[in-house]
Write a protein that holds these residues in place. Structure first.
Motif, PDB file in Angstrom:
ATOM      1  N   HIS A  81       0.815  -1.220   0.000  1.00 18.74           N
ATOM      2  CA  HIS A  81       0.000   0.000   0.000  1.00 18.74           C
ATOM      3  C   HIS A  81       0.847   1.269   0.000  1.00 18.74           C
ATOM      4  O   HIS A  81       0.634   2.158  -0.832  1.00 18.74           O
ATOM      5  CB  HIS A  81      -0.928  -0.002   1.225  1.00 18.74           C
ATOM      6  CG  HIS A  81      -1.860   1.164   1.261  1.00 18.74           C
ATOM      7  ND1 HIS A  81      -3.120   1.147   0.697  1.00 18.74           N
ATOM      8  CD2 HIS A  81      -1.711   2.419   1.766  1.00 18.74           C
ATOM      9  CE1 HIS A  81      -3.702   2.317   0.869  1.00 18.74           C
ATOM     10  NE2 HIS A  81      -2.873   3.112   1.517  1.00 18.74           N
ATOM     11  N   SER A 127      -1.387  -5.043   2.021  1.00 17.29           N
ATOM     12  CA  SER A 127      -1.904  -4.982   0.649  1.00 17.29           C
ATOM     13  C   SER A 127      -2.503  -3.615   0.340  1.00 17.29           C
ATOM     14  O   SER A 127      -3.018  -2.923   1.224  1.00 17.29           O
ATOM     15  CB  SER A 127      -2.953  -6.072   0.426  1.00 17.29           C
ATOM     16  OG  SER A 127      -4.042  -5.908   1.317  1.00 17.29           O
ATOM     17  N   ASP A 144      -4.891  -0.705  -0.838  1.00 18.90           N
ATOM     18  CA  ASP A 144      -6.326  -0.401  -0.904  1.00 18.90           C
ATOM     19  C   ASP A 144      -6.521   0.568  -2.070  1.00 18.90           C
ATOM     20  O   ASP A 144      -6.476   1.782  -1.912  1.00 18.90           O
ATOM     21  CB  ASP A 144      -6.792   0.221   0.411  1.00 18.90           C
ATOM     22  CG  ASP A 144      -8.280   0.524   0.432  1.00 18.90           C
ATOM     23  OD1 ASP A 144      -8.943   0.371  -0.624  1.00 18.90           O
ATOM     24  OD2 ASP A 144      -8.793   0.914   1.490  1.00 18.90           O
ATOM     25  N   THR A 145      -6.752   0.024  -3.252  1.00 17.89           N
ATOM     26  CA  THR A 145      -6.785   0.860  -4.449  1.00 17.89           C
ATOM     27  C   THR A 145      -8.022   1.732  -4.529  1.00 17.89           C
ATOM     28  O   THR A 145      -8.005   2.762  -5.209  1.00 17.89           O
ATOM     29  CB  THR A 145      -6.681  -0.005  -5.712  1.00 17.89           C
ATOM     30  OG1 THR A 145      -7.670  -1.031  -5.664  1.00 17.89           O
ATOM     31  CG2 THR A 145      -5.306  -0.648  -5.817  1.00 17.89           C
ATOM     32  N   THR A 146      -9.095   1.352  -3.854  1.00 16.27           N
ATOM     33  CA  THR A 146     -10.268   2.231  -3.871  1.00 16.27           C
ATOM     34  C   THR A 146      -9.974   3.534  -3.131  1.00 16.27           C
ATOM     35  O   THR A 146     -10.529   4.577  -3.475  1.00 16.27           O
ATOM     36  CB  THR A 146     -11.502   1.533  -3.265  1.00 16.27           C
ATOM     37  OG1 THR A 146     -11.193   1.049  -1.953  1.00 16.27           O
ATOM     38  CG2 THR A 146     -11.941   0.367  -4.144  1.00 16.27           C
ATOM     39  N   ARG A 147      -9.106   3.489  -2.136  1.00 13.80           N
ATOM     40  CA  ARG A 147      -8.680   4.729  -1.460  1.00 13.80           C
ATOM     41  C   ARG A 147      -7.902   5.618  -2.416  1.00 13.80           C
ATOM     42  O   ARG A 147      -8.107   6.845  -2.459  1.00 13.80           O
ATOM     43  CB  ARG A 147      -7.819   4.401  -0.238  1.00 13.80           C
ATOM     44  CG  ARG A 147      -8.601   4.080   1.016  1.00 13.80           C
ATOM     45  CD  ARG A 147      -7.696   3.779   2.185  1.00 13.80           C
ATOM     46  NE  ARG A 147      -6.718   4.844   2.438  1.00 13.80           N
ATOM     47  CZ  ARG A 147      -5.750   4.741   3.347  1.00 13.80           C
ATOM     48  NH1 ARG A 147      -5.611   3.632   4.059  1.00 13.80           N
ATOM     49  NH2 ARG A 147      -4.910   5.741   3.526  1.00 13.80           N
TER      50      ARG A 147
END
Length: 382
Positions: free
Chosen positions: A179, A210, A212-215
């Motif tokens: 991340h 890992s 958090d691509t939505t963030r």
């Protein structure tokens, strides 16, 4: 005008000419298909599990309506995905697999004189799709850990760069980007450059750090996320994937989409798969447990392989070892995916099938000695 046949094939005369970029393209190499029921099909990163009964039931119920076009807007599936990822339905774009959505992305944003930066080796379709869009592929070699060299990728960005593709976990090496590292990279990319995060294998990531691509998507207007139902969800044969993109970009992607490109069966199966999240997670957990077991045994046997966070493992090889591995797996009726000059990717399956892989490999030293003996026996000059 009368055309004279030449006895077979096209009539004599002037023939249509392919675009120069098409003639120069390498062919996409798919994983080999099993020819017998006993073959272990580990060349494509498919789920080895049969479709979930609940998903099959939905597909069967939908099959009596295949005389009708599907919902071109895929409204129901977009709503399912939006609720699942806590985004807006207008920010969801559906396509024929994540690779189909990537083609829409490149068609909508790239053209001649543009460049697209991506790691290499990574997903084989990247340079093909970039070239078809008219843009120039800019491959950046992987780092020593078989993951993305993000500093080198940043250095590869020029005033011509239109997009950067980040594949995490990376196909075919399996290495994921944590991340904080991905966050720093995205923050360093110029805001006018689109960052495409390809997460085809994200469901298999179990690392504590890992991404958090939505963030990242919420924090940056230039971030777009790709996912697919072909891997963990087991719908490779139905071809459905999606992008999470900000509304203006998402609308552009829908404009360039192939009309009715995702079937009603695929849309409904994908929605049903999201509803079966607990069962899907159980299947993913079984794969990740096998991944840990296989990696441990291989390393104890002398094989070097990176920390995969996907449903496959990667063996970096020289060309001689690659060919020896391919021959050994072929003799054992195990289909794996090899990449010339780079290595071998092996998809994980159930315990018994994975044990067949381990039996072929054995100790690295023993494998090397066995391969040398075979080569010696086959030497015509012997």
């Amino acid at each position: 005008m009368t055309h004279v046949s030449n006895g077979g094939g096209a009539p004599e005369g002037i023939e249509p000419v392919l675009r120069e970029v098409v003639s120069a393209l390498p062919s996409y190499v798919a994983g080999r298909r099993a020819s017998t029921a006993l073959a272990a099909a580990l060349a494509s990163n498919e789920s080895h599990e049969a479709p979930l009964p609940s998903v099959l039931r939905v597909v069967r119920e939908a099959s009596d309506r295949i005389n009708r076009y599907p919902d071109m807007a895929a409204a129901e599936l977009r709503e399912h995905i939006a609720a699942f990822l806590h985004v807006l339905p207008d920010e969801v774009v559906i396509g024929p697999g994540s690779v189909g959505v990537l083609q829409q992305l490149l068609a909508a944003t790239c053209g001649p004189d543009d460049e697209v930066v991506f790691a290499w080796r990574s997903f084989e379709a990247y340079p093909i799709l970039v070239s078809l869009s008219g843009a120039t592929p800019v491959p950046v070699p992987l780092g020593a850990d078989e993951g993305h060299d993000l500093d080198a990728m940043l250095s590869g960005i020029t005033d011509r760069t239109k997009a950067v593709i980040v594949c995490t976990p990376n196909n075919p090496t399996g290495v994921a980007i944590d991340h904080n590292t991905l966050e720093r990279f995205i923050a360093a990319v110029p805001p006018h450059v689109l960052v495409i995060v390809d997460e085809a294998y994200v469901e298999y990531v179990d690392a504590a750090d890992s991404a958090d691509t939505t963030r990242f998507f919420r924090a940056h207007a230039n971030v777009c996320v790709l996912r697919t139902f072909s891997k963990a969800y087991g719908l490779a044969g139905l071809r459905v994937g999606f992008a999470i993109a900000h509304s203006s970009l998402a609308e552009g992607l829908r404009r360039v989409a192939l009309p009715f490109g995702v079937s009603a069966l695929a849309q409904q199966a994908a929605a049903a798969s999201l509803d079966a999240a607990t069962e899907i997670q159980q299947r993913v957990d079984a794969v990740t447990a096998e991944r840990r077991r296989v990696l441990q045994i291989l390393r104890e046997s002398g094989w070097e392989t990176p920390d995969s966070e996907a449903n496959f493992i990667w063996l970096r090889t020289d060309e001689r070892l690659r060919l020896n591995l391919l021959e050994a797996f072929d003799r054992a009726d195990v289909l794996v995916r090899s990449y010339a000059d780079d290595g071998v990717r092996i998809t994980l399956a159930d315990t018994a099938t994975n044990d067949r892989v381990l039996a072929v490999l054995g100790s690295k030293d023993t494998f090397a000695q066995r391969s040398s003996s075979i080569v010696h026996e086959m030497d015509p000059a012997k």
